[in-house]
Design an enzyme around this catalytic site. Structure first.
Site, mmCIF file in Angstrom:
data_model
loop_
_atom_site.group_PDB
_atom_site.id
_atom_site.type_symbol
_atom_site.label_atom_id
_atom_site.label_comp_id
_atom_site.label_asym_id
_atom_site.label_seq_id
_atom_site.Cartn_x
_atom_site.Cartn_y
_atom_site.Cartn_z
ATOM 1 N N GLU A 152 0.840 -1.203 0.000
ATOM 2 C CA GLU A 152 0.000 0.000 0.000
ATOM 3 C C GLU A 152 0.875 1.253 0.000
ATOM 4 O O GLU A 152 2.041 1.199 0.370
ATOM 5 C CB GLU A 152 -0.872 0.014 1.277
ATOM 6 C CG GLU A 152 -2.371 -0.050 1.076
ATOM 7 C CD GLU A 152 -3.000 1.017 0.197
ATOM 8 O OE1 GLU A 152 -2.360 1.567 -0.725
ATOM 9 O OE2 GLU A 152 -4.186 1.292 0.430
ATOM 10 N N ASP A 153 0.277 2.366 -0.437
ATOM 11 C CA ASP A 153 0.990 3.636 -0.386
ATOM 12 C C ASP A 153 0.886 4.265 1.000
ATOM 13 O O ASP A 153 1.863 4.743 1.556
ATOM 14 C CB ASP A 153 0.480 4.607 -1.472
ATOM 15 C CG ASP A 153 -1.043 4.765 -1.492
ATOM 16 O OD1 ASP A 153 -1.752 4.124 -0.674
ATOM 17 O OD2 ASP A 153 -1.530 5.544 -2.336
ATOM 18 N N PHE B 190 -2.196 15.945 4.615
ATOM 19 C CA PHE B 190 -2.459 15.339 3.320
ATOM 20 C C PHE B 190 -1.192 15.450 2.481
ATOM 21 O O PHE B 190 -0.672 16.538 2.262
ATOM 22 C CB PHE B 190 -3.638 16.019 2.615
ATOM 23 C CG PHE B 190 -4.078 15.258 1.409
ATOM 24 C CD1 PHE B 190 -4.976 14.201 1.533
ATOM 25 C CD2 PHE B 190 -3.577 15.574 0.148
ATOM 26 C CE1 PHE B 190 -5.361 13.474 0.413
ATOM 27 C CE2 PHE B 190 -3.967 14.849 -0.972
ATOM 28 C CZ PHE B 190 -4.856 13.797 -0.839
ATOM 29 N N ASP C 185 -4.526 5.284 6.166
ATOM 30 C CA ASP C 185 -5.103 6.498 6.728
ATOM 31 C C ASP C 185 -6.150 6.070 7.767
ATOM 32 O O ASP C 185 -5.803 5.770 8.894
ATOM 33 C CB ASP C 185 -5.682 7.292 5.553
ATOM 34 C CG ASP C 185 -6.152 8.670 5.927
ATOM 35 O OD1 ASP C 185 -5.514 9.296 6.780
ATOM 36 O OD2 ASP C 185 -7.158 9.136 5.369
ATOM 37 N N ARG D 55 1.442 12.124 -8.745
ATOM 38 C CA ARG D 55 1.903 10.765 -8.436
ATOM 39 C C ARG D 55 3.350 10.536 -8.866
ATOM 40 O O ARG D 55 4.037 9.676 -8.337
ATOM 41 C CB ARG D 55 1.028 9.727 -9.155
ATOM 42 C CG ARG D 55 -0.403 9.622 -8.664
ATOM 43 C CD ARG D 55 -1.058 8.381 -9.281
ATOM 44 N NE ARG D 55 -2.502 8.370 -9.171
ATOM 45 C CZ ARG D 55 -3.183 7.921 -8.114
ATOM 46 N NH1 ARG D 55 -2.548 7.488 -7.057
ATOM 47 N NH2 ARG D 55 -4.499 7.916 -8.116
HETATM 48 P P1 IMP Z 1 -8.017 4.545 4.159
HETATM 49 O O1 IMP Z 1 -9.041 3.550 3.747
HETATM 50 O O2 IMP Z 1 -8.628 5.756 4.807
HETATM 51 O O3 IMP Z 1 -6.887 3.992 4.979
HETATM 52 O O4 IMP Z 1 -7.491 5.153 2.821
HETATM 53 C C1 IMP Z 1 -6.360 4.821 2.244
HETATM 54 C C2 IMP Z 1 -6.320 5.452 0.867
HETATM 55 O O5 IMP Z 1 -6.679 6.842 0.892
HETATM 56 C C3 IMP Z 1 -4.894 5.410 0.404
HETATM 57 O O6 IMP Z 1 -4.633 4.208 -0.300
HETATM 58 C C4 IMP Z 1 -4.801 6.649 -0.462
HETATM 59 O O7 IMP Z 1 -5.208 6.337 -1.778
HETATM 60 C C5 IMP Z 1 -5.775 7.625 0.133
HETATM 61 N N1 IMP Z 1 -5.093 8.602 1.016
HETATM 62 C C6 IMP Z 1 -5.127 8.671 2.357
HETATM 63 N N2 IMP Z 1 -4.375 9.660 2.835
HETATM 64 C C7 IMP Z 1 -3.820 10.264 1.758
HETATM 65 C C8 IMP Z 1 -2.921 11.388 1.600
HETATM 66 O O8 IMP Z 1 -2.432 12.037 2.535
HETATM 67 N N3 IMP Z 1 -2.601 11.691 0.318
HETATM 68 C C9 IMP Z 1 -3.070 11.000 -0.761
HETATM 69 N N4 IMP Z 1 -3.905 9.957 -0.655
HETATM 70 C C10 IMP Z 1 -4.288 9.591 0.587
HETATM 71 MG MG MG Z 2 -4.739 3.981 -2.409
#
Ligand code: IMP
Ligand code: MG
Length: 178
Positions: A98-99, A151, A102, A164
């Site tokens: 994963e990147d 963010f 969050d 990206r």
């Molecule tokens: P989660 O389900 O809230 O954990 O969301 C994860 C996804 O939200 C990541 O795979 C990202 O694509 C996106 N995301 C969450 N935080 C950021 C950020 O700071 N910048 C860009 N994308 C984010």
């Molecule tokens: Mg993502």
């Protein structure tokens, strides 16, 4: 630095170095186990995937998944599958790449999906972690960098699909969010 950024929080050199370390840790973890199918979550994880895999001294396979969290309802943790895996993963070990983690919702749902497909052991490696934002109780097993509640863009992470391609992770200038 890109003109739209106000600061860099993780440099390309740091990502290089950390990817190498994570590669070693993962190689050690899977040493006596069945080599994993590496499942990268599109699109944000692609640059990190490319950095990490040369350091895996393992007979991995690679597959991709694209999922989207349902927007709007905060209570719904469901995800929509835009692209599913190409192969069966029954009794396989899975390493999700994963990147960023969050709220943790995406990862939680993806893990459920993969266990339902019969995966054996599922581990997660994420370039970034924002633990202060977590809404579901989930942790990555291997983390590149823990960051503040900001963010971020770059190295796979986007704002409206842009940025990206940056070779580092940074924070956009405030006026760009308006
Ligand atoms: P989660 O389900 O809230 O954990 O969301 C994860 C996804 O939200 C990541 O795979 C990202 O694509 C996106 N995301 C969450 N935080 C950021 C950020 O700071 N910048 C860009 N994308 C984010
Ligand atoms: Mg993502």
């Amino acid at each position: 630095m890109h003109k739209d950024l106000k600061k860099i929080i993780v440099s390309h050199e740091q990502i290089d170095e950390r990817s190498k370390e994570l590669g070693k840790e993962l190689t050690e973890y899977y040493k006596d186990k069945k080599a994993p199918i590496v499942v990268a979550l599109l699109k944000g994880s692609v640059p990190f995937l490319a950095k990490l895999i040369p350091h895996l001294e393992l007979n991995i396979e690679i597959d991709f998944m694209d999922v989207k969290s349902y927007e709007g309802t905060e209570s719904s943790g469901d995800v929509r599958i835009l692209k599913d895996l190409d192969q069966s993963i029954k009794d396989d070990n899975i390493l999700i790449v994963e990147d960023i983690i969050d709220t943790g919702r995406t990862l939680c749902e993806v893990k459920k999906l993969l266990y339902n497909k019969g995966a054996n052991d599922i581990r997660v490696v994420s370039l970034l972690d924002k633990p202060s934002r977590r809404q579901v109780d989930i942790k990555a097993d291997f983390i590149g960098f823990e960051i503040e509640n900001e963010f971020v863009v770059g190295f796979g992470l986007d704002f409206n699909e842009k940025y990206r391609q940056l070779g580092y992770v940074g924070v956009l200038k405030d006026e760009l969010y308006q």
